[in-house]
Design an enzyme around this catalytic site. Structure first.
Site, PDB file in Angstrom:
ATOM      1  N   LYS A   1       0.840  -1.205   0.000  1.00  0.00           N
ATOM      2  CA  LYS A   1       0.000   0.000   0.000  1.00  0.00           C
ATOM      3  C   LYS A   1       0.875   1.256   0.000  1.00  0.00           C
ATOM      4  O   LYS A   1       0.702   2.148  -0.809  1.00  0.00           O
ATOM      5  CB  LYS A   1      -0.918  -0.049   1.223  1.00  0.00           C
ATOM      6  CG  LYS A   1      -1.858   1.119   1.341  1.00  0.00           C
ATOM      7  CD  LYS A   1      -2.839   0.915   2.484  1.00  0.00           C
ATOM      8  CE  LYS A   1      -3.538   2.207   2.818  1.00  0.00           C
ATOM      9  NZ  LYS A   1      -4.467   2.081   3.934  1.00  0.00           N
TER      10      LYS A   1
ATOM     11  N   GLU B   1      10.523  -4.730   4.470  1.00  0.00           N
ATOM     12  CA  GLU B   1      10.546  -6.160   4.113  1.00  0.00           C
ATOM     13  C   GLU B   1      10.215  -6.345   2.635  1.00  0.00           C
ATOM     14  O   GLU B   1      10.928  -7.020   1.900  1.00  0.00           O
ATOM     15  CB  GLU B   1       9.522  -6.949   4.947  1.00  0.00           C
ATOM     16  CG  GLU B   1       9.846  -7.099   6.420  1.00  0.00           C
ATOM     17  CD  GLU B   1       9.225  -6.015   7.271  1.00  0.00           C
ATOM     18  OE1 GLU B   1       8.940  -4.903   6.744  1.00  0.00           O
ATOM     19  OE2 GLU B   1       9.026  -6.262   8.475  1.00  0.00           O
TER      20      GLU B   1
ATOM     21  N   GLY C   1      -4.967  -1.975   5.153  1.00  0.00           N
ATOM     22  CA  GLY C   1      -4.166  -3.127   4.713  1.00  0.00           C
ATOM     23  C   GLY C   1      -4.842  -4.460   4.977  1.00  0.00           C
ATOM     24  O   GLY C   1      -4.983  -5.304   4.083  1.00  0.00           O
ATOM     25  N   ARG C   2      -5.299  -4.670   6.197  1.00  0.00           N
ATOM     26  CA  ARG C   2      -5.876  -5.977   6.553  1.00  0.00           C
ATOM     27  C   ARG C   2      -7.289  -6.162   5.988  1.00  0.00           C
ATOM     28  O   ARG C   2      -7.912  -7.191   6.199  1.00  0.00           O
ATOM     29  CB  ARG C   2      -5.838  -6.192   8.063  1.00  0.00           C
ATOM     30  CG  ARG C   2      -6.508  -5.105   8.875  1.00  0.00           C
ATOM     31  CD  ARG C   2      -6.161  -5.224  10.362  1.00  0.00           C
ATOM     32  NE  ARG C   2      -6.623  -4.084  11.138  1.00  0.00           N
ATOM     33  CZ  ARG C   2      -5.978  -2.932  11.253  1.00  0.00           C
ATOM     34  NH1 ARG C   2      -4.857  -2.729  10.602  1.00  0.00           N
ATOM     35  NH2 ARG C   2      -6.464  -1.943  12.000  1.00  0.00           N
TER      36      ARG C   2
ATOM     37  N   GLU D   1      -5.057  -6.930  15.269  1.00  0.00           N
ATOM     38  CA  GLU D   1      -4.535  -5.623  14.863  1.00  0.00           C
ATOM     39  C   GLU D   1      -5.645  -4.569  14.905  1.00  0.00           C
ATOM     40  O   GLU D   1      -5.398  -3.396  15.151  1.00  0.00           O
ATOM     41  CB  GLU D   1      -3.921  -5.692  13.459  1.00  0.00           C
ATOM     42  CG  GLU D   1      -2.987  -4.528  13.177  1.00  0.00           C
ATOM     43  CD  GLU D   1      -2.131  -4.720  11.941  1.00  0.00           C
ATOM     44  OE1 GLU D   1      -0.895  -4.699  12.063  1.00  0.00           O
ATOM     45  OE2 GLU D   1      -2.685  -4.900  10.846  1.00  0.00           O
TER      46      GLU D   1
ATOM     47  N   HIS E   1      -5.443 -33.264  18.153  1.00  0.00           N
ATOM     48  CA  HIS E   1      -4.341 -34.092  18.662  1.00  0.00           C
ATOM     49  C   HIS E   1      -3.223 -33.232  19.234  1.00  0.00           C
ATOM     50  O   HIS E   1      -2.125 -33.710  19.444  1.00  0.00           O
ATOM     51  CB  HIS E   1      -3.807 -34.991  17.535  1.00  0.00           C
ATOM     52  CG  HIS E   1      -4.868 -35.904  17.006  1.00  0.00           C
ATOM     53  ND1 HIS E   1      -5.026 -37.199  17.445  1.00  0.00           N
ATOM     54  CD2 HIS E   1      -5.862 -35.684  16.113  1.00  0.00           C
ATOM     55  CE1 HIS E   1      -6.058 -37.737  16.811  1.00  0.00           C
ATOM     56  NE2 HIS E   1      -6.586 -36.840  16.011  1.00  0.00           N
TER      57      HIS E   1
ATOM     58  N   LYS F   1       9.274  -1.034  14.772  1.00  0.00           N
ATOM     59  CA  LYS F   1       9.872  -0.691  13.473  1.00  0.00           C
ATOM     60  C   LYS F   1      10.922   0.408  13.663  1.00  0.00           C
ATOM     61  O   LYS F   1      12.012   0.349  13.125  1.00  0.00           O
ATOM     62  CB  LYS F   1       8.793  -0.145  12.526  1.00  0.00           C
ATOM     63  CG  LYS F   1       7.991  -1.193  11.812  1.00  0.00           C
ATOM     64  CD  LYS F   1       7.266  -0.510  10.641  1.00  0.00           C
ATOM     65  CE  LYS F   1       5.915  -1.097  10.395  1.00  0.00           C
ATOM     66  NZ  LYS F   1       5.114  -0.362   9.439  1.00  0.00           N
TER      67      LYS F   1
HETATM   68  C1  G6Q Z   1      -2.689  -3.808   7.953  1.00  0.00           C
HETATM   69  C2  G6Q Z   1      -1.471  -3.137   8.313  1.00  0.00           C
HETATM   70  C3  G6Q Z   1      -0.204  -3.848   7.895  1.00  0.00           C
HETATM   71  C4  G6Q Z   1       0.215  -3.584   6.461  1.00  0.00           C
HETATM   72  C5  G6Q Z   1       1.661  -4.050   6.283  1.00  0.00           C
HETATM   73  C6  G6Q Z   1       2.165  -3.866   4.880  1.00  0.00           C
HETATM   74  O1  G6Q Z   1      -3.790  -3.384   8.171  1.00  0.00           O
HETATM   75  O2  G6Q Z   1      -1.527  -1.836   7.863  1.00  0.00           O
HETATM   76  O3  G6Q Z   1      -0.249  -5.232   8.105  1.00  0.00           O
HETATM   77  O4  G6Q Z   1      -0.621  -4.225   5.575  1.00  0.00           O
HETATM   78  O5  G6Q Z   1       2.475  -3.361   7.170  1.00  0.00           O
HETATM   79  O6  G6Q Z   1       2.100  -2.534   4.508  1.00  0.00           O
HETATM   80  P1  G6Q Z   1       2.248  -2.105   3.011  1.00  0.00           P
HETATM   81  O7  G6Q Z   1       1.134  -2.710   2.235  1.00  0.00           O
HETATM   82  O8  G6Q Z   1       2.198  -0.611   3.013  1.00  0.00           O
HETATM   83  O9  G6Q Z   1       3.570  -2.638   2.539  1.00  0.00           O
END
Ligand code: G6Q
Length: 546
Positions: A206, A212, A266-267, A352, A383, A511
């Protein structure tokens, strides 16, 4: 923190819990043959039985009253109307617009967002079809057969879970891979298996600033250009993002970018461009079915009275345990191998969103908010951790999920799976008294001494709650319904707790500190101040990495 009225309802619920603590579910079932019917809800091919929960009419009535007093109905409307309910970030929350199938506008700041959503959907359709049919090929003209999604958190968990859940719908000649972790192993293990000529990378971010994802994307880019040269990038890299400038800076052309917007969290983003890999894997028509299933749940959530509203009922039962039983955990157990990653996906969605301690009125909460969620696929987990669920001192409410029909009806596998899920719910609810255990041991021919020694170990307290959700089959539509159901459940709980379910400031501190520590690990910064544990760990790591 609460209004006088809410406070009164809250205190009454506490009183009801005291009263109800003495009542046993097995007696309620024995006393009311219609209990299951009364506490079940149906939406199309989805059946939800919540009768094995520690509830009665009076409790539910007060929970619904609490929801009304907290303004739930107005707040649902505010979300669907594109109001900026993510108030700490001043954003609308419109994942529902991404799957809005009705031809009506949804406005943010006076502007209809549907045309841009539909344009990107068309782009997803055209591109996914071109890749599937081999019209969009790799640089050397070969069909792209391996699609690698590079993303993390919300840009990974949703598409990963959905691709795995819908594996029966994958095109036979297309394989999906996911690189998420910054651990080089994630990249190495995927790239080791692939041929650059037939690999398409989707960089899903996003913000397009996530360390990462960008580090992994650079490594993959290097791997590709080493083999095919710089010019190959345009045919092997696409980006999913809200940040065009950063995408271009990375070297991906704007025409290879699929856009989404800051009103998509994002989520909550697997319905947006972030779902591109899902569309490529299962085909655009099936991707549309996923959106339609979610849309059906949205319509149900927005238009059904609270008493028959599936996400609301499940949310309120969760509130009942969390705030009145002080049970701050729950488990989601899908009895479906394809849904094995659903708990990991829901962990982010729930924890989250609702792992917060400050209210929308800028005050620290004085009540529990989001619970700890865990889970795994049945029957495997029977199990492992089910011992604790049956006989441990922790009570863990469970959501059991199963399709009535499997994609793989081999022999009697699915009948065994079905009988297990039902048996677990029954066992947890009903339990086995010491007397019942003793009788069983007696029937098995055990001596009086053995019976006296064993009967406690063999007994089950029971009265342990669960909800059972049955689908006809897990197809794209059903998955859409299921995921949207949990999104709205989480939303509803956030409203009751008066918190913002749509920001995530809690992930930032770690972070920030990692950025301080990185130069120390790399040996370009020294003497940064830390606590003695962190400082000693840095020194120890540097010593053994020499
Ligand atoms: C979700 C969070 C988080 C996000 C990641 C990746 O709701 O905002 O999990 O999706 O940190 O972020 P980017 O899509 O910006 O790389």
């Amino acid at each position: 923190m609460f209004t006088k009225k809410e406070d009164k309802t809250w205190r009454h619920l506490q009183h009801l819990q005291d009263k109800f603590a003495k009542i046993r579910l097995r007696d309620l079932f024995a006393g009311d043959p219609l209990r299951a019917e009364k506490y079940s809800l149906q939406l199309e091919n989805m059946h939800v039985d919540y009768s094995k929960n520690l509830i009665n009419d009076e409790i539910m009535r007060h929970l619904f009253a609490l929801a009304r007093e907290r303004g739930l109905e107005d707040k649902i409307k505010a979300m669907f109307d594109g109001k900026k309910i993510n108030q700490t970030e001043n954003r609308a929350v419109l994942h529902i617009a991404l799957r809005h199938r009705q031809k009506t506008p949804i406005y943010v700041d006076g502007r209809d967002v549907m045309p841009q959503i539909n344009t990107v959907l068309e782009k997803i359709r055209d591109f996914s079809e071109a890749v599937r049919l081999g019209r969009f090929t790799g640089y050397t003209g070969k069909k792209l057969t391996d699609i690698v999604n590079i993303g993390i958190g919300g840009s990974d968990l949703g598409p990963f879970m959905a691709c795995e859940a819908l594996k029966p719908y994958w095109a036979k000649d297309i394989h999906c891979h996911f690189i998420s972790n910054i651990d080089g192993t994630a990249c190495a293990e995927v790239l080791n298996k692939l041929n650059p000529e037939t690999t398409l990378f989707i960089v899903a971010s996003k913000t397009f600033t996530t360390i990462e994802t960008l580090t992994n994307a650079k490594t993959c880019r290097h791997w590709l250009t080493e083999a095919l040269g710089e010019h190959a990038v345009a045919k092997h890299f696409v980006a999913l993002s809200t940040n065009k400038a950063e995408v271009e800076k990375f070297g991906i052309n704007a025409e290879n970018m699929f856009e989404f917007w800051d009103f998509v969290g994002g989520r909550y983003s697997m319905w947006s461009a972030i779902g591109l890999i899902i569309a490529i894997a299962i085909g655009y028509k099936n991707f549309e079915r996923l959106l339609e299933g979610a849309n059906a749940m949205d319509e149900h959530f927005a238009n059904t009275p609270l008493e028959q509203n599936i996400p609301v009922v499940l949310a309120l039962i969760g509130i009942w345990y969390n705030n009145f039983y002080n049970i701050h955990r729950y488990a989601v157990i899908p009895y479906d191998q394809y849904l094995q990653y659903l708990p990991a996906y829901l962990q982010q969605l729930d924890m989250e969103s609702n792992g917060k301690s400050v209210t929308l009125d800028n005050k620290f909460v004085n009540y529990a908010t989001g619970p700890v969620l865990f889970g795994g696929a049945g029957t495997n987990v029977q199990h492992s951790f089910f011992q604790l669920l049956h006989q441990g001192t922790e009570i863990v409410p469970i959501d059991f999920i199963i399709p009535a029909i499997s994609h793989n009806e081999i022999g009697n596998h699915h009948q065994i799976l079905l009988s297990n899920i039902l048996a677990q719910g029954e066992a947890l609810m009903h339990g086995k008294t010491e007397e019942e255990a003793a009788l069983e041991l007696e029937k098995a021919g055990k001596s009086k001494t053995e019976i006296a020694r064993l009967k406690k170990y063999k007994s089950f307290s029971g009265n342990r709650p669960s909800t059972t959700i049955i689908f006809k089959k897990i197809d794209p539509y059903a998955l859409g319904q299921l995921v949207a159901m949990y999104e709205h459940k989480v939303f509803t709980q956030g409203i009751i707790w008066n918190i913002n379910s749509f920001d995530q400031f809690g992930v930032e501190l770690g972070k920030q500190l990692a950025l301080n520590i990185l130069p120390e690990i790399e040996g370009t910064a020294f003497g940064v101040e830390h606590d003695s544990s962190t400082a000693a760990l840095i020194n120890y790591i540097k010593k053994i990495r020499k």
